[in-house]
Design an enzyme around this catalytic site. Structure first.
Site, mmCIF file in Angstrom:
data_model
loop_
_atom_site.group_PDB
_atom_site.id
_atom_site.type_symbol
_atom_site.label_atom_id
_atom_site.label_comp_id
_atom_site.label_asym_id
_atom_site.label_seq_id
_atom_site.Cartn_x
_atom_site.Cartn_y
_atom_site.Cartn_z
ATOM 1 C CG HIS A 161 -1.469 -1.299 1.519
ATOM 2 N ND1 HIS A 161 -2.824 -1.651 1.084
ATOM 3 C CD2 HIS A 161 -1.199 -2.270 2.110
ATOM 4 C CE1 HIS A 161 -3.107 -2.728 1.382
ATOM 5 N NE2 HIS A 161 -2.137 -3.213 2.116
ATOM 6 C CB SER A 282 13.088 23.080 -14.257
ATOM 7 O OG SER A 282 12.247 24.092 -14.164
ATOM 8 C CE LYS A 288 11.109 20.411 -10.865
ATOM 9 N NZ LYS A 288 10.005 19.738 -10.515
ATOM 10 C CD GLU A 295 7.968 13.057 -15.194
ATOM 11 O OE1 GLU A 295 9.052 13.431 -15.263
ATOM 12 O OE2 GLU A 295 6.874 13.598 -14.932
#
Ligand code: ARG
Length: 463
Positions: A161, A282, A288, A295
């Protein structure tokens, strides 16, 4: 008599050329040009067989086979002019062959049809993709295996979980994916074995009266045998659907691993550092480092599974034998194959480069009462409590630690004995994460000793 403006391949009964819109909806050359090499290999095998069977002369077959190589080199060299008027790759190649060698070209299409031709070309193409996927899956498994070997005893939290459950080893986690991609590779091999039969010579749908030798062409093209039923041979696309199903399941596995890399590389987790080679920055936030490759891999399942569903819908309800609907099979498979192979390569690169943050893994493993089950097991083993009661006592100890804002090993012996008087100091041996993982020696368990055995087994299997 065929009009000069109607199709030169089938224009005999046509007085007029197709409408521009008809041409646009009908033509597949824009995408099926990717089958050029397979189409030419199939035609060369067919021509050799026609000559061997005495259906065409050796000299015509020789001219056809040579001419096809010329056409292939034009296509590969980028000088070939594809024409939508000629609909598809089959007619583009044959038409150019006619220009190159003249009349013998007209004998190539004896005893076959575009229906068995396209089915053959497409099977050959899908077979190549399966072989490439096999190699890519193997490379990815090797990258995961190297991680597993390096970190057979690095401790990290195991989750259920996405809540801390029990400590596990890094090697064990990596090997879980080796198992998954290993099954994907088995599915690839199984699909290849089933699809490796030749449709060539099924002709339009019923076979042919020419004394062709389908075993000869099947063998020349590396198929195990000719397909046994000519209707099935030109009608079936289950091989393409199986490819898409295998790709979908594998893309699902890639997506799960990608999701873990996204989570693990976040500032909150810091379990892994992804390399610069597989990250992006970024344009506005200088701090970043984004896991874009992960992704995108996570997202690829969308188009791959979409292709699977799309082709299933195209095929459902089609009466035997060939229908033009089936021309819609290729773009779906091409797109899915390209993206699956790209995702596999990107994942191999990311896994190969990523660096586990061993101290962060270990400290996370120790948080969240991850050894509570070890404590309950200890109570069963050392005090004879039934497991249900031990579970209850442990729950009370967790609540106590939580109230104090500490982890289980930080409770004092007195605090523990206040909950259950038969606890003694040997309990602290099982509360440490290293002892916890070392104790899980059941077959398939996370103990480093078991992980090393599995690493050795996989190394041999992938050697
Ligand atoms: N371009 C067609 C396809 O991709 C080739 C077969 C055409 N056959 C036919 N009878 N129109 O399926």
């Amino acid at each position: 008599m065929s009009s000069s403006s109607s199709n030169q391949m089938w224009g005999g009964r046509f007085a007029n050329a197709p409408d521009a819109i008809m041409e646009a909806i009908n033509a597949s050359i824009g995408f099926d040009k990717r089958l050029a090499a397979q189409d030419i290999a199939g035609s060369r095998a067919h021509a050799a067989m026609l000559a061997a069977q005495g259906i065409i002369t050796d000299s015509d077959a020789g001219a056809i086979r040579e001419g096809l190589l010329t056409v292939l080199s034009e296509i590969e060299g980028g000088t070939f002019e594809f024409s939508t008027k000629l609909e598809d790759i089959h007619m583009n190649v044959e038409s150019r062959l006619k220009e190159v060698i003249g009349d013998p070209a007209g004998r190539l299409h004896t005893g076959r049809s575009r229906n068995d031709q396209v089915a053959t070309d497409f099977r050959l193409w899908v077979r190549d993709q399966l072989d490439m996927a096999d190699a890519s899956l193997t490379a990815l498994m090797r990258a995961l295996l190297a991680q597993a070997e390096a970190g057979a005893d690095w401790v990290m939290p195991g989750f259920t979980h996405l809540q801390t459950a029990q400590p596990v080893t890094w090697g064990h986690h990596m090997l879980a994916y080796v198992e998954m991609f290993g099954r994907d590779r088995d599915r690839v091999r199984d699909a290849r074995r089933r699809m490796n039969e030749s449709p060539l010579g099924a002709a339009a749908l019923a076979g042919t009266g020419f004394p062709i030798d389908r075993h000869m062409t099947a063998e020349a093209l590396g198929f195990d045998r000719p397909m046994a039923n000519s209707l099935d041979a030109v009608s079936s696309r289950d091989f393409a659907l199986e490819f898409l199903s295998v790709a979908s399941i594998s893309a699902m596995h890639l997506s799960r691993l990608a999701e873990e890399l996204v989570i693990w590389s976040s500032a909150q987790f810091r379990f892994v550092a992804l390399s610069d080679r597989f990250s992006t920055g970024s344009s506005i936030m200088p701090q970043k480092k984004n896991p874009d490759a992960a992704e995108l891999i996570r997202a690829k399942i969308g188009r791959i599974f979409g292709a699977n569903v799309a082709l299933m819908m195209v095929m459902k309800g089609l009466p035997l034998a060939y229908s033009k609907d089936m021309q819609e099979d290729k773009e779906q498979v091409f797109d899915a194959a390209d993206n699956w192979l790209l995702a596999l390569a990107a994942m191999e690169g990311m896994v190969g480069d990523m660096e586990a943050n061993v101290p962060a893994l270990k400290s996370a493993a120790a948080h969240g009462f991850s050894t509570a089950t070890d404590l309950a097991d200890w109570l069963v083993r050392e005090t004879g409590l039934p497991f249900r009661d031990a579970h209850h006592v442990t729950g009370a100890l967790v609540a106590k630690a939580e109230a104090k804002g500490c982890d289980l090993p930080d409770l004092s012996l007195e605090e523990m004995r206040a909950v259950h008087e038969s606890i003694d100091e040997t309990v602290f041996d099982v509360l440490g994460v290293h002892n916890s993982v070392a104790s899980r020696t059941s077959f398939g368990g996370t103990a480093p000793v078991r992980v090393r055995e599995q690493v050795a087994r996989w190394k041999e299997a992938l050697a």
